[in-house]
Design an enzyme around this catalytic site. Structure first.
Site, PDB file in Angstrom:
ATOM      1  N   LYS A  30       5.735   5.585  -3.890  1.00 38.91           N
ATOM      2  CA  LYS A  30       6.697   4.601  -4.412  1.00 38.91           C
ATOM      3  C   LYS A  30       5.972   3.480  -5.163  1.00 38.91           C
ATOM      4  O   LYS A  30       6.387   3.090  -6.256  1.00 38.91           O
ATOM      5  CB  LYS A  30       7.528   4.033  -3.238  1.00 38.91           C
ATOM      6  N   SER A  31       4.895   2.978  -4.601  1.00 34.11           N
ATOM      7  CA  SER A  31       4.163   1.878  -5.247  1.00 34.11           C
ATOM      8  C   SER A  31       3.674   2.304  -6.625  1.00 34.11           C
ATOM      9  O   SER A  31       3.818   1.570  -7.615  1.00 34.11           O
ATOM     10  CB  SER A  31       2.944   1.487  -4.395  1.00 34.11           C
ATOM     11  N   ARG A  35       4.874   1.125 -10.635  1.00 32.63           N
ATOM     12  CA  ARG A  35       3.865   0.619 -11.570  1.00 32.63           C
ATOM     13  C   ARG A  35       3.775   1.498 -12.815  1.00 32.63           C
ATOM     14  O   ARG A  35       3.473   1.013 -13.912  1.00 32.63           O
ATOM     15  CB  ARG A  35       2.509   0.518 -10.858  1.00 32.63           C
ATOM     16  N   GLY A 103      12.406  -4.355  -3.053  1.00 36.28           N
ATOM     17  CA  GLY A 103      11.563  -5.553  -3.030  1.00 36.28           C
ATOM     18  C   GLY A 103      10.417  -5.442  -4.027  1.00 36.28           C
ATOM     19  O   GLY A 103      10.135  -6.374  -4.778  1.00 36.28           O
ATOM     20  N   GLN A 179       2.327  -7.249  -3.529  1.00 31.72           N
ATOM     21  CA  GLN A 179       3.423  -7.633  -4.427  1.00 31.72           C
ATOM     22  C   GLN A 179       3.125  -8.975  -5.086  1.00 31.72           C
ATOM     23  O   GLN A 179       3.354  -9.146  -6.286  1.00 31.72           O
ATOM     24  CB  GLN A 179       4.744  -7.675  -3.654  1.00 31.72           C
ATOM     25  N   ASP A 330       3.777  -0.558   6.094  1.00 27.13           N
ATOM     26  CA  ASP A 330       5.094   0.087   6.142  1.00 27.13           C
ATOM     27  C   ASP A 330       5.182   1.157   7.239  1.00 27.13           C
ATOM     28  O   ASP A 330       6.241   1.764   7.427  1.00 27.13           O
ATOM     29  CB  ASP A 330       5.417   0.722   4.784  1.00 27.13           C
ATOM     30  N   ARG A 361      11.865  -6.021  10.503  1.00 20.55           N
ATOM     31  CA  ARG A 361      11.460  -4.747  11.111  1.00 20.55           C
ATOM     32  C   ARG A 361      10.917  -4.890  12.518  1.00 20.55           C
ATOM     33  O   ARG A 361      11.013  -3.959  13.312  1.00 20.55           O
ATOM     34  CB  ARG A 361      10.387  -4.066  10.247  1.00 20.55           C
TER      35      ARG A 361
END
Ligand code: S3P
Length: 448
Positions: A30-31, A35, A103, A179, A330, A361
């Protein structure tokens, strides 16, 4: 645009199974997928991406890149092309940029907008509206961006008028956060001079790596015991390069932990990204006694990857140091599930950042453990789980609070607990791992 949570909540239950078996390839990271879209937007020419995660979060980032001027096309499964506008070439979007649950997408794009002569508004779902944005807006303001409006406490909806000539700054991130680091570096792309970001604990380095791959001058040097100093020269010509997105270790974590806790299991997870800043969970699981074997370490698309053979294991409780948090941030929810099946106590230290993820969380995990009869405690910012030595009661319903990783973690728990585990809503899983249900079913999981 897909919407991961249109309509009403959709509960899902997982029941205990005899074994998991098979080979799987979880989706792209995902990261890196976020990008890839963003650097595609900021380079002049065509960026080809393969293995893109086609989850709701990334599709939101793609939509925002289109609104800022990119032409983006899907050419096949996971195959996308991005025709960018180049640094300085963005246009102000006509509509609010709706990031849904994302996010990372929203924060990185705030950086892009903050360093350009454009104005854009950012919003998202109820979860995103609770997340702190001041940590991004503060450095952007130092660089010359104006925050035209924001909800109470520096939250979305937020409107930013970017700086036409952003100031190069030296910025020490107040928390270990890729982030924050990435938002500053992306804004700094349009700054005339060198911008320095200093982090006390190294966080994932995909932005730095991809920027240098696209031709920017980025130097990274160690800072203190665990930190890094990143220096970026502004106003580079970014040249499009093909991007092959490796498998997301944060998604691979779910089948891996499931295979460890379901007896008689043996699975292979293919091509998992082994970037050292992302694999704290593997280190921890191995300390707990997990049988995880690397079959074929190689380099794919600029990242080390490996196939992992995972077999059911007798796990023992361990003490997880706070300085490991950035490399497994995560993965704590699913680690808590592994810990619930371990023998003895697992203490996970320094989890304050978990309170500002897609949900709180720390609390959501504790409540889920409580609902399923697992002995645990929160002490300050530490989570303590006292495992059942191969067993957990289950039988509870878990409140997911629009958090994909809470949903997937507790469905994994239900694969091995005495009674089924139910999550109150599975729709958010589509934000990061749309194929989770079929992939787990292919290994033998029983979700209904
Ligand atoms: C991400 C960084 C992490 C992580 C998030 C993805 C990224 O957040 O939790 O899921 O892609 O940069 P922080 O950097 O805020 O810890």
């Amino acid at each position: 645009m897909s919407n991961a949570h249109a309509g009403s909540p959709r509960p899902l239950s997982a029941r205990r199974i005899a074994a998991l078996a098979g080979r799987v390839r979880p989706p792209g990271d995902k990261s890196i997928s976020h990008r890839a879209m963003i650097l595609g937007l900021l380079s002049a020419g065509e960026t080809r991406v393969t293995g893109l995660l086609e989850g709701d979060d990334v599709l939101r980032t793609a939509a925002a890149c289109r609104a800022l001027g990119a032409l983006i096309e899907r050419t096949g499964e996971g195959a996308w092309t991005v025709r960018g506008v180049g640094i300085g070439g963005l246009r102000s979007p006509a509509e609010v940029l709706d990031f849904g649950n994302a996010g990372t997408g929203s924060r990185l794009m705030m950086g892009v907008v903050g360093g350009h002569d454009v104005t854009a508004s950012f919003d998202g779902d109820a979860s995103l509206r609770k997340r702190p944005m001041r940590r991004i807006l503060d450095p952007l303001a130092l660089m010359g961006a104006e925050i035209l409006s924001q909800a109470e406490g520096g939250r979305c909806p937020v409107t930013i008028r970017g700086a036409a000539d952003p100031n190069p700054i030296t910025y020490r991130t107040p928390v270990a956060s890729a982030q924050i680091k990435s938002a500053v570096l992306l804004a700094a792309l349009n700054a005339p001079g060198e911008t320095t970001v200093i982090e006390t604990e190294a966080s994932r380095d995909h932005t730095e790596k991809m920027l240098s791959y696209f031709g920017a001058s980025v130097t990274v040097t160690p800072e203190g015991e665990h930190g890094r100093r990143i220096v970026l020269k502004g106003r580079p010509e970014l040249a499009p390069r093909p991007i092959v997105v490796p498998v997301d270790p944060s998604s691979a974590a779910f089948p891996i932990v499931a295979a460890l806790i379901v007896p008689n299991s043996e699975i292979v997870v293919e091509a998992m990204m082994m970037n050292p800043l992302r694999i704290g969970l593997l280190t921890t699981l191995r300390e707990m006694g997990a049988d995880i074997e690397e079959l074929d370490r190689r380099v794919e698309g600029g990242e080390e990857v490996a196939d992992l053979r995972v077999r059911s294991s007798v796990l023992k409780g361990v003490d997880v140091p706070a300085d490991r948090a950035p490399s497994m941030i995560d993965e704590y929810p699913v680690l808590a599930v592994a810990a619930a099946f371990a023998k003895g106590e697992t203490r996970m230290r320094g989890l304050q950042e978990l309170r500002v993820k897609e949900s709180d969380r720390l609390q959501a995990v504790a409540d889920g453990l409580a609902a399923n009869g697992v002995d645990h405690a929160i002490e300050g910012d530490d989570l303590i789980v006292r495992g059942g030595g191969g067993r957990a009661a289950g039988g509870g319903t878990v409140a997911t609070h629009l958090d994909h990783r809470i949903a997937m973690s507790f469905l994994v728990m239900g694969c091995a607990s005495d009674k089924p585990v139910t999550v109150d809503d599975d729709r958010m899983i589509a934000t990061s791992f749309p194929s989770f249900g079929p992939l787990m079913a292919g290994l033998g999981a029983d979700f209904a």
